[in-house]
Design an enzyme around this catalytic site. Structure first.
Site, short mmCIF file in Angstrom:
data_model
loop_
_atom_site.label_atom_id
_atom_site.label_comp_id
_atom_site.label_asym_id
_atom_site.label_seq_id
_atom_site.Cartn_x
_atom_site.Cartn_y
_atom_site.Cartn_z
N ARG B 51 -2.19 2.46 2.47
CA ARG B 51 -0.83 2.78 2.86
C ARG B 51 -0.76 4.52 2.81
O ARG B 51 -1.20 5.13 2.02
CB ARG B 51 0.16 2.30 1.94
CG ARG B 51 0.18 0.57 1.92
CD ARG B 51 1.15 0.31 1.22
NE ARG B 51 1.13 -1.19 0.77
CZ ARG B 51 1.98 -1.84 0.08
NH1 ARG B 51 2.88 -1.07 -0.38
NH2 ARG B 51 1.61 -3.15 -0.13
N ASP B 53 2.66 7.08 2.27
CA ASP B 53 3.96 7.04 2.06
C ASP B 53 4.98 7.66 3.11
O ASP B 53 4.32 8.14 4.22
CB ASP B 53 4.52 7.86 0.98
CG ASP B 53 3.96 7.41 -0.41
OD1 ASP B 53 3.51 6.28 -0.43
OD2 ASP B 53 4.15 8.17 -1.42
N ARG B 198 0.91 12.66 -5.40
CA ARG B 198 2.21 13.52 -5.42
C ARG B 198 2.43 14.08 -6.94
O ARG B 198 3.08 15.00 -6.94
CB ARG B 198 3.26 12.66 -4.53
CG ARG B 198 2.78 12.88 -2.93
CD ARG B 198 3.77 11.86 -2.36
NE ARG B 198 5.16 11.86 -2.57
CZ ARG B 198 6.06 11.45 -1.97
NH1 ARG B 198 5.64 10.20 -1.06
NH2 ARG B 198 7.25 11.69 -2.25
#
Lengths: 245, 245
Positions: B51, B53, B198
């Site tokens: 994935r 985000d 992040r």
């Protein structure tokens, strides 16, 4: 009165161009004037080096305005970038002599135009280049571009209607280079007529695709007729790069 | 069944991320599946390498799908780019062995993160970088980043809730360079936990701003506690650059 010169960068994607329009405030000039008027508390007129069309970007548009405000240059700079939308950025703020005029004093301007030249498009360059799948012949376009150098009546390469003003301009430099899939055109001239860069681009592309010969340039310059030149390229690949004084 | 591998580029700005969601089709996976299902006339499932985000971009996301279609690879490629939105681009289409699985076969991934590090923002980089006015100390961040290299339990640098799965990962390479006003962080690892890049970015920024010492990294690795690490950096500067198999 102080005379403040600005160097401005903008992403023109969502604007109707530089020039303030009655009724539509989605213009770069309108946004700048709005923020400055709010800043000093009285109406401010921003003078630009010239208009840019709807959708055209700038890395080095120049403008100036007059004010009695005693704010420091740094305060003005910070205030403007704080209140301007994120797609308009003031890069420099300078105090200049009262005589300086952003439009009248222009010596020359540089425009840069980007063509993404590959059949696979680009997700990141799509708003800042024109996508063309068919391969351009760089050498042919360079040969054609040399015919545009120097002083000519460029009315055939413009959307100017009948006018008493001179349509003679001098192009000092044209470069065409390729970096990866991007073909980069750069134009320096003492001034450009309405739509001139975009019509030159449309014309050079026809030559680069071998739909027209290099001598097509001579025909347009000699005939002085807009209708025989190439199409006006769409605006998203075009940047006002620098204004020289 | 043919097994088709795709390399995909996307501007994640307006998407809810990679993964198809019930009810929301503004996802990359959802868009790809929609176009492929329309292409072959029966439901297609697209398997991604992992994935990304909401708001994260990709230059080299990898995915695969199975089909009985006898369309040529070039036809598939053209069809997809024709019908996909302009902010999703298929860069490569390849036929691979039936065993290939985009997620299970990943050896490592590269993420790149951009910080525009100047008090004057950028009109053109705003959607593809994080704007930070205060100057980052590159050398301090490099020193801190070396502590992250190798195999560690990175649970303190992730938003992973209690899990039985391993939260140990190996980071093989981190580089931090500066080009003009842009600070460019690159991470290669065998895998990254949810929000890990992040949160590492948020932590390195605190060190680069001298709000924390280099040893802050050791504290987080040792404590294995998310709450003491830095903030999760907002997504617009982050790119999934490449997936290695």
């Amino acid at each position: 009165m102080r005379n403040i010169k600005l160097i401005i960068e903008y992403d023109g994607s969502r604007y109707s161009g530089w020039q303030r329009l009655k009724g539509a405030d989605e213009t770069i000039q309108g946004k700048l004037e709005g923020v400055l008027t709010q800043m000093v508390g009285s109406p401010i007129e921003v003078i630009g080096s010239g208009r840019t069309d709807a959708g055209v970007h700038a890395r080095g548009q120049v403008a100036n305005f007059h004010t009695k405000s005693d704010m420091s240059l740094k305060e003005i700079h910070k205030y403007m970038n704080y209140y301007l939308p994120q797609d308009i950025v003031v890069k420099e703020v300078k105090e200049v002599s009262e005589k300086f005029h952003s439009r009248y004093n222009v010596k020359s301007k540089k425009y840069v135009c980007y063509i993404w030249n590959h059949w696979i498009p680009s997700a990141f360059h799509r708003k800042y280049s024109y996508h063309l799948s068919e391969k351009l012949d760089i050498a042919l376009m360079q040969e054609a571009s040399e015919k545009l150098l120097g002083t000519h009546d460029f009315i055939g390469f413009s959307s100017v209607k009948k006018t008493n003003k001179s349509t003679t301009r001098t192009i000092k430099e044209i470069t065409i280079t390729k970096e990866g899939n991007m073909v980069i055109f750069s134009f320096i001239g003492d001034g450009f007529l309405y739509n001139m860069v975009r019509i030159i681009m449309g014309t050079l592309i026809e030559i680069g695709l071998k739909q027209k010969k290099v001598s097509y340039i001579d025909e347009i310059l000699e005939s002085k007729t807009r209708s025989i030149a190439g199409k006006t390229l769409s605006p998203q690949g075009l940047f006002l790069e620098e204004v020289y004084y």
